[in-house]
Design a protein around this motif. Structure first.
Motif, PDB file in Angstrom:
ATOM      1  N   ASN A   1      47.031  54.541  36.260  1.00 40.24           N
ATOM      2  CA  ASN A   1      47.267  55.136  34.945  1.00 40.24           C
ATOM      3  C   ASN A   1      47.643  54.062  33.930  1.00 40.24           C
ATOM      4  OD1 ASN A   1      47.344  57.309  33.237  1.00 40.24           O
ATOM      5  ND2 ASN A   1      49.485  57.832  33.712  1.00 40.24           N
TER       6      ASN A   1
ATOM      7  N   GLY B   1      42.198  61.519  33.896  1.00 39.53           N
ATOM      8  CA  GLY B   1      41.174  61.627  32.842  1.00 39.53           C
ATOM      9  C   GLY B   1      39.811  61.962  33.415  1.00 39.53           C
ATOM     10  N   GLN B   2      38.877  62.213  32.509  1.00 36.07           N
ATOM     11  CA  GLN B   2      37.537  62.663  32.867  1.00 36.07           C
ATOM     12  C   GLN B   2      36.687  61.549  33.456  1.00 36.07           C
ATOM     13  OE1 GLN B   2      36.305  65.812  32.723  1.00 36.07           O
ATOM     14  NE2 GLN B   2      38.415  66.360  32.257  1.00 36.07           N
TER      15      GLN B   2
END
Lengths: 417, 417
Positions: A225, A262-263
């Motif tokens: 992250n 996230g995507q």
């Protein structure tokens, strides 16, 4: 296929020497030089489908560890079932995977040395397969960048995170971020994601292990992250987060599902031994996993042992001692010895009671089997053995036979160790 | 030869990827994908000559155990140095020996099963090599006779004698004589001699072992003498008496020299591991042998370890822990782990002090090395390792490199496991 077998029949240690008029080669009919390792194809196919279903249900991608089998026929089955890629341990293994048609290869290892780097350069020149390798050291990162930049290539690298007392990988977040920044600055490398291997954690205490692994996974996800927030990955491409061997993939999948990175992230797990499973350490770890994972219990069918060793009773020199015609040359012996699971004579099943025969010792080409008085055993009988630690057994054979439930040979497949 | 190496360079896991203009492939120059196992050819040649000198001095014949190396290039060297034959463990191994030009093959093992028998029949059809196999069981003797008689062939068999708690072989003289008479009566078999393997005797107590072995050898010689008196061997041909692995061949040679079984006997010993020796269990047993045998001390030169494993420092994740790029896939690990014997950086020798680095654990493709603070180690350095139990290390490689003292590659040789 059968003609192929017969024409190449003297070319490997498990040569097929069928006399039969219908051309059907059968292990129990002694058409093949024993000892031999066979793979029950139906169970293999089931295992491949099972793991694909499991990963689909977890919404993670599967890159089965190819170093387990090094068998292109199996790589192709895994790909066909839906695998995203294949995991490998070395540059040479990557070559074999590429030749099997694999389009994404995670080399879950550092790439070290001039010849290995040049080998990967040639592979990249010769195919469109995406190859990722791991980095955990600045010096190695610089060497890689220098090499690949000079070849006018870019190498996709994964930052490896590791655990204290474990194997490779940065031990702290600060070290990882510093290395990621350094990789980011190098012309020949592209930082494509994060790699870890939690399988080094394996004590006698499952609960302690689970705590340790979950702690490690939390750190891996936090570090990933932070690397994302620092914009250290390219915007235009998906970022890989990959880990998981055959023992703890349930925990890894759980944490991946909850990670919220996230995507743009592709989560990839890399179990290997599930593909044939075994009758030893991986059967045990799978039982433990089913106790932890409701999902694993609900996937249709179940993983089962697909790999068997077939060998002759060679000598019966003492009342309770039989010498069996296989040894360290033929099967893994590092995580428990092969143990009998069935007994045949002249192609017919003999009564078999679990616990009445036990392999107690192994030499290079012989195994010592002790058996109880009730067992009707003869020199020339065929015993079928379950094995433990499939990787090492695969490594002993240049050719393996896929068989059906009656031990008819369906296909002879090559390994590339 | 060098061109061969380069043209075949991607075809095995230790591919040569030389950049050099003179075509010289050098391990320390990182021209070869590591890890790799090399054989120092000069030491290999010395070991082969040493053992031939030893057996010549004892007036016994040498049939080195070929299963150790399964490398025709080495079989040919052994033959050229004066070996009478090659020992093998299986029918397939016999084929490889025949293809290497060997004219006498002792399969120091029972021949079991239809396919294995048919395999040997084909070998007998296709060559003039004399093949002997062992028998210790009436049922097996009958099956062999039935098979070979139906093929209009005669199989040369050796009666195997064994020891209580050991491996194959008749345990008592009465059993042996009964079996010999039975073999004598069968149309497809010719009783050609007596075989034994004393190497199963190996405890922590050398003196007890020596007593046991000498007792066993006395029994072997007495039984052989009785079989001769009973006229159970053919008159027209020499009779084989064969035994001895790499640990106790001095005791066997001594007893063979004193045996007095007549002019018609050929005594054959079958050590295997001497050929590369090692830095582990076989170094220890050779030291013990030299303490027992004055002759072994007087043969010029001495057996030395010819086989080395070369690998990269792959990761240095903790202050005293280095991860080395080799594992169970690359070297034997069952009789002690490979241990460092030299250290190189950019082709140059680094200071190396014995005891400052130690391999403490091994996984499939990684080894864990602990090292003292004084050692200047870097990722990318090459470490050279001595190994223990050469058979299993040979088995890991489809191709090996013969090198000179500077690690220049002299030849790439194939193994046939």
């Amino acid at each position: 296929m059968k003609n192929q077998l017969i024409s190449g029949k003297l070319d490997h240690k498990a040569a097929a020497m069928s006399h039969s008029t219908d051309g059907q080669i059968n292990i129990l009919n002694e058409d093949v030089c024993l000892p031999v390792v066979v793979i029950k194809e139906q169970i293999l196919d089931n295992n491949i489908r099972w793991m694909q279903d499991y990963t689909n249900a977890c919404q993670v991608s599967l890159a089965p560890h190819g170093k387990t089998t090094m068998t292109p026929a199996i790589f192709k089955k895994q790909l066909q079932a839906g695998a995203w890629g294949i995991g490998v341990g070395t540059a040479y293994q990557a070559k074999i995977a590429i030749e099997s048609g694999i389009t994404n290869i995670i080399m879950a290892n550092q790439l070290i040395g001039k010849a290995n780097m040049l080998f990967v350069s040639k592979l990249k020149q010769q195919s469109n397969t995406k190859i990722f390798c791991c980095v955990d050291n600045k010096g190695n990162a610089l060497q890689l960048s220098t090499h690949f930049a000079a070849q006018e290539q870019t190498m996709n690298v994964l930052l490896e995170l590791g655990i204290e007392g474990g194997r490779c990988g940065c031990r702290s977040e600060s070290e990882a971020i510093e290395l990621a920044k350094y990789i980011h600055s190098l012309p020949g490398l592209k930082l494509s994601g994060v790699e870890f291997y939690e399988g080094v954690i394996h004590s006698q205490n499952e609960l302690t292990d689970i705590d340790k692994i979950n702690g490690f996974l939390t750190r891996v996800i936090n570090t990933s992250n932070n690397l994302i927030k620092l914009n250290l990955f390219p915007d235009s491409e998906e970022v890989i987060l990959t880990g998981a061997g055959s023992v703890w993939y349930d925990l890894v999948c759980q944490q991946m599902q909850q990670a919220n990175l996230g995507q743009n992230i592709r989560y990839v797990i890399r179990p290997g031994c599930y593909v044939t499973q075994d009758k030893g350490v991986y059967q045990q770890s799978h039982n433990a996993l089913k106790n932890r994972s409701e999902l694993a219990c609900h996937i249709q069918g179940d993983l089962a042992s697909a790999m068997e060793l077939c060998a002759f009773v060679q000598s019966m020199p003492e009342p309770d001692l039989a010498i069996i015609g296989f040894g360290k040359r033929d099967a893994a012996f590092d995580e428990g010895l092969p143990q009998p699971i069935a007994h045949y004579r002249h192609g017919q099943a003999m009564p078999f009671v679990t616990g009445t025969m036990k392999t107690q010792n192994i030499m290079d080409q012989h195994a010592m089997l002790h058996y109880s008085k009730d067992v009707d055993l003869q020199v020339g009988d065929i015993l079928i053995f379950g094995t433990s630690h499939p990787c090492i057994t695969f490594d002993k054979w240049r050719q393996l036979y896929f068989v059906d439930g009656q031990y008819n040979v369906l296909e002879a497949v090559e390994t590339y160790f």
